[in-house]
Enzyme design. Structure first.
Site, PDB file in Angstrom:
ATOM      1  N   ARG A   1       0.908  -1.308  -0.049  1.00  0.00           N
ATOM      2  CA  ARG A   1       0.027  -0.090  -0.196  1.00  0.00           C
ATOM      3  C   ARG A   1       0.906   1.434   0.017  1.00  0.00           C
ATOM      4  NH1 ARG A   1      -3.063  -3.368   3.584  1.00  0.00           N
ATOM      5  NH2 ARG A   1      -2.353  -2.643   5.485  1.00  0.00           N
TER       6      ARG A   1
ATOM      7  N   LYS B   1     -10.728  15.443   5.722  1.00  0.00           N
ATOM      8  CA  LYS B   1     -12.059  15.068   4.857  1.00  0.00           C
ATOM      9  C   LYS B   1     -13.133  14.179   5.773  1.00  0.00           C
ATOM     10  CE  LYS B   1     -13.090  11.571   1.992  1.00  0.00           C
ATOM     11  NZ  LYS B   1     -12.925  10.690   0.843  1.00  0.00           N
TER      12      LYS B   1
ATOM     13  N   LYS C   1     -16.904  19.447  -1.305  1.00  0.00           N
ATOM     14  CA  LYS C   1     -16.682  18.236  -2.199  1.00  0.00           C
ATOM     15  C   LYS C   1     -17.905  17.423  -2.487  1.00  0.00           C
ATOM     16  CE  LYS C   1     -13.836  14.041  -2.470  1.00  0.00           C
ATOM     17  NZ  LYS C   1     -12.621  13.561  -2.497  1.00  0.00           N
TER      18      LYS C   1
HETATM   19  P1  13P Z   1     -13.782   9.030  -5.934  1.00  0.00           P
HETATM   20  O1  13P Z   1     -13.387   9.880  -6.904  1.00  0.00           O
HETATM   21  O2  13P Z   1     -13.050   7.689  -6.361  1.00  0.00           O
HETATM   22  O3  13P Z   1     -15.311   9.064  -5.774  1.00  0.00           O
HETATM   23  O4  13P Z   1     -13.262   9.296  -4.480  1.00  0.00           O
HETATM   24  C1  13P Z   1     -13.226  10.441  -3.958  1.00  0.00           C
HETATM   25  C2  13P Z   1     -13.710  10.263  -2.338  1.00  0.00           C
HETATM   26  O5  13P Z   1     -12.697  10.842  -1.846  1.00  0.00           O
HETATM   27  C3  13P Z   1     -14.710   9.663  -1.917  1.00  0.00           C
HETATM   28  O6  13P Z   1     -14.696   9.963  -0.435  1.00  0.00           O
END
Ligand code: 13P
Length: 335
Positions: free
Chosen positions: A44, A134, A217
């Site tokens: 990873r 996030k 987002k």
């Molecule tokens: P994806 O762009 O693969 O949807 O992932 C973004 C993400 O951070 C989801 O929480």
């Protein structure tokens, strides 16, 4: 402008975007197993270190969202991962939610957990070098979903999280993701996403979050994966812009879309059109996971020692998306 606003703008400006490399160990295990690579801490790290030391980190990737395991790992040259990211000219961030769990009272839906003890975890992540964070709320669409309960409880959690993050001097990414799964129309996605985002901002304001120091987002406005009524990329871009213009307060500096299961090409094309038509003051860029990593992961899986080749594939995708974030991408730039 506030210090947090400066951090947010630095991550997103000039076509830069975010690499979402914060897959949990179980999600990353699935991604690696899908391409035939064993999932262990070493592998990873190997894949992620290849991405984090590529040249697009300087030119295209303004921020990287890490997972708890990765922020604590050391590179092959014995640097901490956040140090490597900063050294490359990008900004380290961290996913701080602990995942979406069954929502009591509406068991088909989910509520994101992780608020208990969050203040102490945030202080630690800040010490480890994170400048932003996030938290993802997730919503399903159906005739009856998302329910008022899911819209309310996830918005409340996103707001409590954001307020704590700003208290700890970091920029919260507020991610309310309305999923692509299902047969719903783009019009349904538009209506439900607007309601979800508006409720998030009601709660963020109630919790006294500084809107100039967050990054939103969201998902793009798309017809469901199994919908019979697909719409054009131009319509996706126009509906997405209309939704955000009507639902996002103007103080918010930037919007970084998730890719949500779109192909790499589709995610780039839609972002490009959004920027071509963008008549707002919001920065509109990417915060992609799958749509930035898919091809690189596939390439790498064939020879996990091929660092340069993997970086080339990743750099291309990052460059295409950075062009799209400025409305300067075109199909013929793809290789
Ligand atoms: P994806 O762009 O693969 O949807 O992932 C973004 C993400 O951070 C989801 O929480």
């Amino acid at each position: 402008m506030s210090e947090l606003n400066t951090v947010a703008v630095k991550i997103l400006e000039n076509g830069k975007g975010i690499l979402a490399a914060d897959e949990s160990t179980s999600t990353m295990t699935k991604r690696l197993n899908d391409v035939g690579v064993e999932s262990n801490p070493k592998n990873r790290l190997l894949f992620r270190e290849i991405l984090f030391s590529s040249s697009s980190m300087t030119k295209c990737i303004g921020g990287v969202i890490l997972y708890d395991e990765t922020i604590r790992q050391e590179t092959s040259k014995k640097n901490k991962i956040p140090e490597l990211i900063s050294k490359m000219g990008s900004t380290p961030g961290i996913k701080v939610d602990t995942g979406a769990k069954v929502l009591a009272g509406s068991p088909k839906e989910k509520i994101t957990e992780g608020l208990d003890g969050l203040r102490d975890r945030l202080k630690e992540y800040y010490r480890l070098g994170a400048k932003f964070t996030k938290w993802r709320g997730v919503y399903i669409i159906d005739e009856n979903f998302p329910s008022k309960l899911s819209i309310h409880s996830n918005a409340h959690a996103l707001a409590r999280y954001s307020s704590l993050v700003q208290e700890c001097n970091m920029v919260p990414i507020v991610e309310p993701e309305v999923l692509m799964d299902g047969e719903h129309s783009a019009e349904d996605c538009y209506k439900k996403t607007s309601e979800v985002i508006q409720k998030c901002f009601d709660e963020l304001i109630l919790h006294k979050v500084d809107l100039t120091g967050i990054i939103l987002k969201p998902n793009m406005i798309l017809a469901g994966k199994n919908s019979k009524k697909k719409i054009s990329n131009e319509e996706v871009a126009k509906l997405t812009l209309k939704c955000l213009k009507d639902s996002v307060p103007p103080e918010v500096p930037g919007i970084a879309f998730l890719s949500g299961g779109q192909s790499e090409f589709e995610a780039t094309e839609n972002l490009n059109l959004i920027n071509k038509f963008n008549d707002t003051n919001f920065i509109m860029t990417y915060s992609y996971g799958r749509a930035l990593q898919q091809s690189a992961l596939k390439f790498w899986s064939k020879n996990i020692q091929n660092i340069e080749g993997t970086q080339k594939v990743f750099n291309h995708r990052a460059k295409m998306n950075t062009l799209a974030a400025q409305g300067k991408w075109s199909k013929d730039l793809e290789i």
